[in-house]
Design an enzyme around this catalytic site. Structure first.
Site, PDB file in Angstrom:
ATOM      1  N   SER A  44     -67.940 -30.365  10.297  1.00  0.00           N
ATOM      2  CA  SER A  44     -67.724 -28.841   9.943  1.00  0.00           C
ATOM      3  C   SER A  44     -66.788 -28.614   8.874  1.00  0.00           C
ATOM      4  O   SER A  44     -66.695 -27.869   8.120  1.00  0.00           O
ATOM      5  CB  SER A  44     -67.221 -27.746  11.105  1.00  0.00           C
ATOM      6  N   HIS A  72     -82.479  16.383   2.110  1.00  0.00           N
ATOM      7  CA  HIS A  72     -83.788  15.711   1.506  1.00  0.00           C
ATOM      8  C   HIS A  72     -83.846  15.260   0.082  1.00  0.00           C
ATOM      9  O   HIS A  72     -85.076  15.515  -0.486  1.00  0.00           O
ATOM     10  CB  HIS A  72     -84.939  16.706   1.880  1.00  0.00           C
ATOM     11  N   GLU A  75     -76.005  -1.620  -7.612  1.00  0.00           N
ATOM     12  CA  GLU A  75     -77.215  -2.293  -7.057  1.00  0.00           C
ATOM     13  C   GLU A  75     -76.987  -3.390  -6.358  1.00  0.00           C
ATOM     14  O   GLU A  75     -77.667  -3.564  -5.265  1.00  0.00           O
ATOM     15  CB  GLU A  75     -78.338  -2.578  -8.494  1.00  0.00           C
TER      16      GLU A  75
HETATM   17  N1  ARG Z   1     -65.560 -28.069  14.605  1.00  0.00           N
HETATM   18  C1  ARG Z   1     -65.363 -27.187  15.831  1.00  0.00           C
HETATM   19  C2  ARG Z   1     -65.590 -25.856  15.633  1.00  0.00           C
HETATM   20  O1  ARG Z   1     -65.561 -25.228  14.625  1.00  0.00           O
HETATM   21  C3  ARG Z   1     -64.028 -27.309  16.599  1.00  0.00           C
HETATM   22  C4  ARG Z   1     -64.062 -27.336  17.928  1.00  0.00           C
HETATM   23  C5  ARG Z   1     -64.551 -28.673  18.389  1.00  0.00           C
HETATM   24  N2  ARG Z   1     -64.586 -29.016  19.757  1.00  0.00           N
HETATM   25  C6  ARG Z   1     -65.338 -29.731  20.201  1.00  0.00           C
HETATM   26  N3  ARG Z   1     -65.405 -29.720  21.497  1.00  0.00           N
HETATM   27  N4  ARG Z   1     -66.155 -30.390  19.732  1.00  0.00           N
HETATM   28  O2  ARG Z   1     -65.854 -24.955  16.768  1.00  0.00           O
END
Ligand code: ARG
Length: 465
Positions: free
Chosen positions: A23, A156, A290
């Site tokens: 992430s 309207h 817009e």
């Molecule tokens: N990247 C994870 C999230 O955004 C962090 C938490 C991860 N926890 C886990 N048990 N894998 O939720």
């Protein structure tokens, strides 16, 4: 691949699995919150005797260094780490060595990420509130300047009864004022600290959750550890509030677009807030309005996305919840730029007073007032309505306004009409007579405006700590 959990594995994660799972490319936005949370956590660990004062200072110093370096650009957050938590921890260990490995004592990434998101959303609620406050200031100024700018009020999209521009803008003032109070409600409900919930069941260390909550400016700690790690209600509530703000901005934009059309010409957009056409030289397009209207869809999309993600999740943390971030980040960026640009557009827009007044004159917006005049002379309302309607028909046939009829023409329809009919149905009288609380009449509007002024003076720092 830098990850925090290799111990029980005998094989490396497949690269595509790693990428799918990671992430960092979006949660790097949370680095400040992650570091702030970690500093509070170790201070609490020290207070509880779990870390020594020296270890705590070393870690805090290391974290501050990381924060400074990321801020200055000296340290880049790259995809070499799985997520922002791994990035911070790995960099801490690289900087201060063994002591860095104690940072995660009594904590899980589940309560850590729950905290980071709360801190982030809390900051953004305050930002959104401030942006709305700036927009309200501009709307107040427009109202002050246009108490006597008559315009048709519509139902309207048909001309209905005359109002003033101040009164029309006042409706939006009310919407954005409600939006601010919605944000305040959300802030109050979400301002509790999940840190210390651990993975889901708390920890065996003697943590002082109240202390961490206090250090981070929360009203207190959350009450149930399973809920703490799996609650994203505040994200949903915030997205619902953002969606409502966008709905209001979109309605307002729609009006600006209509008012800016060649047929209406109620407004002129500042050159800095409009665009031209590549082919038609005469064009001056309301692109900002817009786009605000158009971008409303993606904010609603973020709300639907998170609602759908959450609906099937058993307790407690599930990786699905990582999907809470991109939608809300995008919605925040979208709403932030929409409010900012909309405010700039409204601050520079010119209202064409004459066009507005002329339009309210030629649409029979005073037909109700003709009927009211008759009622005041003893004619039952239903008959008065019919007489006024027939007069309107006559005017349509002859291509004129009610004010253009001669007294004789009026009197052909009712002998109650006297010379004072013209005064009674003038635009000024029609508006002035509307004195009900909340109506466009001068006295009622003055009262509304003084309430708005007071609100702007007193409610500036509603959500500031
Ligand atoms: N990247 C994870 C999230 O955004 C962090 C938490 C991860 N926890 C886990 N048990 N894998 O939720």
């Amino acid at each position: 691949m830098a990850q925090l959990w290799g111990g029980r594995f005998t094989k490396e994660t497949d690269q595509i699995v790693y990428d799918f799972n990671a992430s960092i490319l979006f949660d790097r936005r949370l680095y400040k919150q992650d570091i702030e949370g970690s500093m509070a956590h170790v201070r609490m660990l020290q207070k509880q005797g779990i870390l020594t004062a020296q270890e705590c200072e070393q870690i805090v110093h290391g974290l501050l260094g990381i924060l400074q370096d990321v801020d200055s650009g000296a340290l880049e957050i790259t995809s070499e780490y799985e997520d922002i938590h791994s990035f911070v921890e790995a960099n801490l260990i690289a900087r201060i060595g063994e002591t860095g490995k104690k940072l995660h004592t009594g904590r899980s990434r589940n309560d850590q990420v729950a905290l980071d998101m709360r801190l982030y959303v809390r900051d953004e609620i305050r930002n959104t509130d401030h942006l709305l406050y700036e927009l309200l200031q501009v709307l107040l100024r427009i109202m002050e300047e246009h108490l006597d700018t008559f315009m048709p009020g519509f139902t309207h999209l048909q001309k209905a009864q005359p109002v003033t521009l101040a009164h029309h803008i006042g409706a939006y003032f009310e919407m954005f004022r409600r939006d601010r109070s919605r944000l305040a409600d959300i802030l109050e409900r979400m301002n509790y600290c999940p840190l210390g919930a651990g993975a889901l069941a708390g920890t065996t260390y003697p943590l002082d959750r109240g202390f961490t909550a206090e250090l981070l400016g929360f009203a207190g700690p959350t009450r149930n550890s399973m809920d703490s790690v799996s609650d994203r209600d505040y994200v949903i509530e915030y997205l619902a509030a953002l969606s409502t703000i966008m709905m209001h901005l979109s309605r307002f934009s729609e009006e600006i677009i209509i008012w800016n059309s060649n047929e209406y010409q109620f407004v002129e957009l500042d050159d800095a807030y409009s665009t031209g056409s590549s082919i038609m030289p005469q064009k001056k397009n309301p692109d900002i309005a817009e786009l605000v209207r158009g971008k409303t869809g993606r904010v609603y999309g973020a709300l639907m996305g998170i609602l759908t993600t959450m609906k099937g999740l058993p307790l407690a943390y599930n990786k699905d919840m990582q999907e809470d971030k991109e939608g809300v980040f995008d919605a925040i960026d979208t709403v932030t730029s929409c409010i900012t640009l909309f405010t700039g557009m409204m601050d520079t827009i010119k209202f064409n007073k004459n066009a507005m007044e002329a339009s309210s004159r030629n649409g029979f917006t005073n037909a109700t007032d003709v009927a009211d005049y008759l009622v005041n002379h003893g004619v039952p309302f239903r008959d008065a309505h019919s007489i006024s309607g027939r007069l309107v028909l006559l005017c349509i046939e002859q291509g004129k306004a009610l004010d253009d009829l001669t007294l004789d023409e009026f009197r052909e329809y009712s002998s109650c009409f006297e010379e004072d009919i013209y005064e009674a149905i003038s635009m000024k009288t029609c508006v002035e007579k509307r004195l009900t609380l909340g109506a466009p009449g001068r006295a009622a509007m003055e009262e509304f405006l003084s309430g708005c002024r007071e609100y702007i003076e007193e409610e500036q720092d509603l959500l500031r700590l």
